[in-house]
Design an enzyme around this catalytic site. Structure first.
Site, PDB file in Angstrom:
ATOM      1  N   GLY A  11      63.277  27.720  51.098  1.00 56.25           N
ATOM      2  CA  GLY A  11      62.310  27.023  50.236  1.00 56.25           C
ATOM      3  C   GLY A  11      61.642  25.815  50.854  1.00 56.25           C
ATOM      4  CB  THR A  12      61.083  24.532  54.340  1.00 58.04           C
ATOM      5  OG1 THR A  12      60.502  25.680  54.945  1.00 58.04           O
ATOM      6  CG2 THR A  12      62.545  24.428  54.711  1.00 58.04           C
ATOM      7  NE  ARG A  90      63.596  41.856  45.600  1.00 61.40           N
ATOM      8  CZ  ARG A  90      64.457  42.853  45.742  1.00 61.40           C
ATOM      9  NH1 ARG A  90      64.066  44.098  45.622  1.00 61.40           N
ATOM     10  NH2 ARG A  90      65.725  42.601  45.987  1.00 61.40           N
ATOM     11  CG  ASN A 106      53.119  36.506  52.228  1.00 64.61           C
ATOM     12  OD1 ASN A 106      54.130  35.884  51.876  1.00 64.61           O
ATOM     13  ND2 ASN A 106      53.142  37.344  53.264  1.00 64.61           N
ATOM     14  CG  HIS A 108      53.602  37.247  58.583  1.00 63.17           C
ATOM     15  ND1 HIS A 108      54.707  37.966  58.196  1.00 63.17           N
ATOM     16  CD2 HIS A 108      53.412  37.538  59.896  1.00 63.17           C
ATOM     17  CE1 HIS A 108      55.158  38.663  59.231  1.00 63.17           C
ATOM     18  NE2 HIS A 108      54.383  38.415  60.275  1.00 63.17           N
ATOM     19  CG  ASP A 144      53.215  41.065  56.444  1.00 60.60           C
ATOM     20  OD1 ASP A 144      53.281  40.351  55.429  1.00 60.60           O
ATOM     21  OD2 ASP A 144      54.215  41.375  57.109  1.00 60.60           O
ATOM     22  CD  GLU A 173      55.860  29.361  57.979  1.00 63.59           C
ATOM     23  OE1 GLU A 173      56.727  28.923  57.203  1.00 63.59           O
ATOM     24  OE2 GLU A 173      55.881  30.514  58.425  1.00 63.59           O
TER      25      GLU A 173
HETATM   26  C1  GAR Z   1      58.640  31.310  56.318  1.00 66.94           C
HETATM   27  O1  GAR Z   1      58.727  31.098  57.703  1.00 66.94           O
HETATM   28  C2  GAR Z   1      57.662  32.431  56.019  1.00 66.94           C
HETATM   29  O2  GAR Z   1      56.622  32.488  56.953  1.00 66.94           O
HETATM   30  C3  GAR Z   1      58.560  33.637  56.122  1.00 66.94           C
HETATM   31  O3  GAR Z   1      59.756  33.234  55.523  1.00 66.94           O
HETATM   32  C4  GAR Z   1      59.968  31.853  55.788  1.00 66.94           C
HETATM   33  C5  GAR Z   1      60.398  31.191  54.502  1.00 66.94           C
HETATM   34  O4  GAR Z   1      60.813  29.881  54.742  1.00 66.94           O
HETATM   35  N1  GAR Z   1      57.995  34.782  55.452  1.00 66.94           N
HETATM   36  C6  GAR Z   1      58.070  36.011  55.926  1.00 66.94           C
HETATM   37  O5  GAR Z   1      58.644  36.318  56.954  1.00 66.94           O
HETATM   38  C7  GAR Z   1      57.353  37.037  55.082  1.00 66.94           C
HETATM   39  N2  GAR Z   1      57.234  38.282  55.797  1.00 66.94           N
HETATM   40  P1  GAR Z   1      61.098  28.880  53.540  1.00 66.94           P
HETATM   41  O6  GAR Z   1      62.002  29.615  52.531  1.00 66.94           O
HETATM   42  O7  GAR Z   1      61.806  27.740  54.176  1.00 66.94           O
HETATM   43  O8  GAR Z   1      59.787  28.494  52.930  1.00 66.94           O
END
Ligand code: GAR
Length: 199
Positions: A11-12, A90, A106, A108, A144, A173
């Protein structure tokens, strides 16, 4: 405008949204956090930020349709206008996407269309690219592959490991995702085919 943030893990990115909202860089209400993973750290961040959180676990439902309709019910109840996927691991069904057509974003952790899927950072590092970085895009039925809103380039250092590269990508991000959300809120994202024009 009312936003729901969907998370499955740390959840950052949720926290980056919360901080951006506090700074006034996101001018909308984060009305709801939805997670499919009970006890994930994103839920703790939601609690700390005083955001209503909902855990909907796939295993508690006999079909994907019922699982998603439970989520949709809550989104409607909370009058959510924008769905922000932030590490929600998901895939959403075509029916769900139809309900929020062009209103689901989203992030990625790779420069799409390269390295789609769940291991975007590891795959890019193993392939040997010299530049990678996150992509914010609209969600469509193809994984994606929706229209790209913002990307940020991250140079891969010679001694980068998956962990250090992930750290550099996450930093980017946390900058571009809140910025993309605010562009959406301001109505400045115009989809033209597979392209997003920023007005
Ligand atoms: C993030 O790096 C996001 O880009 C990735 O999950 C991480 C979640 O981090 N998403 C994917 O890989 C989607 N295919 P977070 O929970 O710390 O926000």
């Amino acid at each position: 405008m009312r936003i729901a943030v969907f998370c499955s893990g740390s959840g950052t990115n949720l926290e980056a949204m919360v901080n951006a909202q506090k700074r006034g860089d996101i001018k909308a209400e984060i009305a709801l956090v939805v997670s499919d993973v009970a006890g994930c750290f994103a839920l703790k961040r939601a609690e700390k930020a005083g955001i209503k959180a909902l855990v909907v676990e796939r295993k508690k439902f006999s079909s994907g349709k019922e699982f998603e309709s439970e989520i949709l019910k809550s989104l409607q109840k909370e009058k959510v206008d924008l769905v922000v996927l932030a590490g929600y691991m998901r895939l959403l069904s075509a029916d769900f996407i139809k309900e929020y057509r062009n209103k689901i974003l989203n992030i990625h952790p790779a420069l799409l269309p390269s390295f789609k899927g769940t291991h975007g950072i590891k795959d890019a590092l193993e392939y040997g690219v010299k530049i990678t970085g996150p992509t914010v895009h609209f969600v469509t039925e193809d994984m994606d592959a929706g229209p790209i809103i913002l990307q940020s380039a991250v140079t891969v250092a010679e001694d980068d490991t998956e962990e250090t590269l992930a750290e550099s990508i996450h930093k980017e991000e946390h900058k571009i995702y809140p910025r993309a959300v605010q562009l959406f809120i301001e109505g400045r994202l115009k989809i033209e085919g597979s392209r997003v024009r920023i007005l």
